[in-house]
Write an enzyme that holds these catalytic residues in place. Structure first.
Site, PDB file in Angstrom:
ATOM      1  N   HIS A 122      -9.712 -19.153 -34.989  1.00 26.84           N
ATOM      2  CA  HIS A 122     -10.998 -18.511 -34.740  1.00 26.84           C
ATOM      3  C   HIS A 122     -10.999 -17.119 -35.371  1.00 26.84           C
ATOM      4  CE1 HIS A 122     -12.461 -21.038 -31.064  1.00 26.84           C
ATOM      5  NE2 HIS A 122     -11.984 -21.780 -32.046  1.00 26.84           N
ATOM      6  N   TYR A 136     -18.862 -15.012 -24.656  1.00 27.28           N
ATOM      7  CA  TYR A 136     -18.710 -14.261 -23.406  1.00 27.28           C
ATOM      8  C   TYR A 136     -20.097 -13.773 -23.004  1.00 27.28           C
ATOM      9  CZ  TYR A 136     -13.642 -14.083 -24.176  1.00 27.28           C
ATOM     10  OH  TYR A 136     -12.320 -14.408 -24.350  1.00 27.28           O
ATOM     11  N   PRO A 182      -8.575 -13.176 -16.565  1.00 28.64           N
ATOM     12  CA  PRO A 182      -8.578 -13.911 -17.836  1.00 28.64           C
ATOM     13  C   PRO A 182      -9.617 -13.438 -18.843  1.00 28.64           C
ATOM     14  CG  PRO A 182      -9.596 -15.217 -16.101  1.00 28.64           C
ATOM     15  CD  PRO A 182      -9.053 -13.993 -15.439  1.00 28.64           C
ATOM     16  N   LYS A 197      -5.400 -12.449 -22.109  1.00 30.63           N
ATOM     17  CA  LYS A 197      -4.123 -11.768 -22.301  1.00 30.63           C
ATOM     18  C   LYS A 197      -2.963 -12.349 -21.490  1.00 30.63           C
ATOM     19  CE  LYS A 197      -5.328  -8.938 -25.375  1.00 30.63           C
ATOM     20  NZ  LYS A 197      -5.390  -9.775 -26.544  1.00 30.63           N
ATOM     21  N   TYR A 226      -8.233  -7.623 -28.883  1.00 35.96           N
ATOM     22  CA  TYR A 226      -8.386  -9.054 -28.629  1.00 35.96           C
ATOM     23  C   TYR A 226      -7.377  -9.863 -29.449  1.00 35.96           C
ATOM     24  CZ  TYR A 226     -10.887 -13.360 -27.416  1.00 35.96           C
ATOM     25  OH  TYR A 226     -11.222 -14.599 -26.917  1.00 35.96           O
TER      26      TYR A 226
END
Length: 403
Positions: A75, A204, A296, A300, A394
């Site tokens: 991704h 998200y 979550p 991580k 990220y």
């Protein structure tokens, strides 16, 4: 009592214990792994699936990356929806080429189990009454029971990879450890379904009704989450109710494309931030969830466990190659620096994306706190430097090399 001996005893056959065992095996270091449940039960745990680039490189170094490279999805970005307004976080462009890989924790665990079995390495599944002893001495050992017999396992070092509820952390005397914890006033209702994911990249969602996440495991298997009150139970949520609520929180275009179906797994997970300091006591080393838990939101948890493994395996390799036992004192400081960064990022993302209405946070009303977080999110999404801050963390910061 039967007596066994090994160089490194590992408590826990989850991905962190198995990965550590595999990496040490590649260096010629002997390990025995003890696990309290069956291998089938371990594989039944539904967990994270977004792997940082550093983690994927570590898996390849362990010699178990073939299926991940074939089946995992690379991704290059993800989407943040702020009440329907979507911003693309272009990970590759913002980080100079770094990406993440979507490959389920269950699949990583399966690959590591297969590699361990192929190498004929010893793992005791369904080991009970596991108890470390004399870990602050030069001769630590573990007692356990297996198939009705009692065992003593002598080892040079012990790695506690047995999770938040395991025995390893509790072996460190209470007066020598400090535990930091924040329990969040909501949970995540998660559903797995054999349906095509609603989007190629993760979404998200910040929404006035609560947070949502559209994730995926493959082109045919989806993973979705909803923020729910901590008082909710799985039985409160039918599949139909879940899908309807998810549609409300997704951006309109995604909601229109959502394909629903029967859930194959449904659970509610509480959210907490937790860190135990130090992560070492004598010859016992805490790894992964045994030492730290993150919400979550920032993907991580598994990745922090991997960085623990990377640090410990490099230090133990130096011990057995060079006889440098003093280097082991670096483990806890190095691991904790990365842990706290991951904790902060996960806490920050959780604060920005969840709805705190009706909850008190940091001494202020949830509505007031939410206003601050609305402004925070708006700034970071609308600034290239802000998006870069999100992207760099990220994809994961570089692993710190021991001195």
């Amino acid at each position: 009592m039967k007596t066994l001996s090994t160089q490194v005893a590992i408590i826990g056959a989850g991905p962190s214990g198995l990965l550590l065992g595999q990496l040490l095996h590649k260096q010629g270091i002997e390990t025995i792994i003890l696990e309290r449940v069956t291998g089938e039960y371990v594989l039944g745990r539904i967990r994270a699936g977004i792997l940082e680039q550093g983690f994927t490189e570590l898996v390849r170094e362990a010699g178990v990356g073939e299926r991940m490279d074939q089946e995992g999805e690379v991704h290059e970005g993800f989407i943040i929806s702020d009440n329907g307004n979507c911003t693309h976080i272009d990970l590759k462009a913002l980080t100079g080429g770094k990406t993440v890989t979507c490959y389920g924790q269950v699949e990583i665990t399966r690959d590591l189990m297969a590699a361990r079995a192929a190498a004929d390495l010893t793992t005791y599944y369904e080991a009970s009454n596991v108890q470390p002893h004399d870990v602050n001495s030069s001769q630590p050992y573990i007692t356990f029971s297996y198939q009705g017999e009692d065992y003593r396992l002598n080892a040079d070092y012990i790695a506690g990879c047995d999770g938040f509820h395991g025995i390893s952390r509790k072996t460190i005397p209470a007066h020598l450890r400090t535990e930091h914890e924040r329990v969040y006033p909501f949970g995540w209702l998660g559903v797995m379904s054999d349906t095509p994911p609603v989007n190629e990249e993760l979404i998200y969602c910040k929404h006035e009704r609560g947070f949502a996440l559209a994730s995926r495991r493959s082109a045919t298997r989806s993973r979705y989450y909803l923020q729910v009150p901590v008082s909710d139970k799985v039985e409160d949520w039918s599949d139909e109710a879940f899908w309807e609520e998810l549609k409300r929180r997704l951006p309109a275009e995604a909601a229109a494309q959502l394909i629903t179906g029967n859930s194959i797994e449904k659970s509610i997970a509480p959210l907490r931030s937790f860190v135990c300091e130090p992560m070492q006591y004598g010859r016992l080393f805490l790894v992964g969830d045994a030492a730290h838990i993150v919400p979550p939101t920032g993907a991580k948890g598994l990745n922090l466990a991997a960085s623990d493994v990377a640090t410990l395996y490099k230090l133990l390799t130096r011990v057995y190659r060079e006889g440098d036992t003093a280097c082991l004192q670096q483990y806890s400081p190095i691991a904790l620096r990365r842990v706290w960064n991951g904790e902060r990022f996960s806490w920050w993302m959780s604060n920005m994306l969840h709805n705190y209405t009706g909850m008190e946070v940091s001494g202020m009303q949830g509505e007031t706190f939410s206003r601050f977080m609305d402004s925070e999110l708006h700034y970071y999404l609308n600034s290239e430097n802000g998006r870069k801050v999100i992207a760099e963390q990220y994809v994961g910061l570089p692993y710190e090399e021991p001195l």
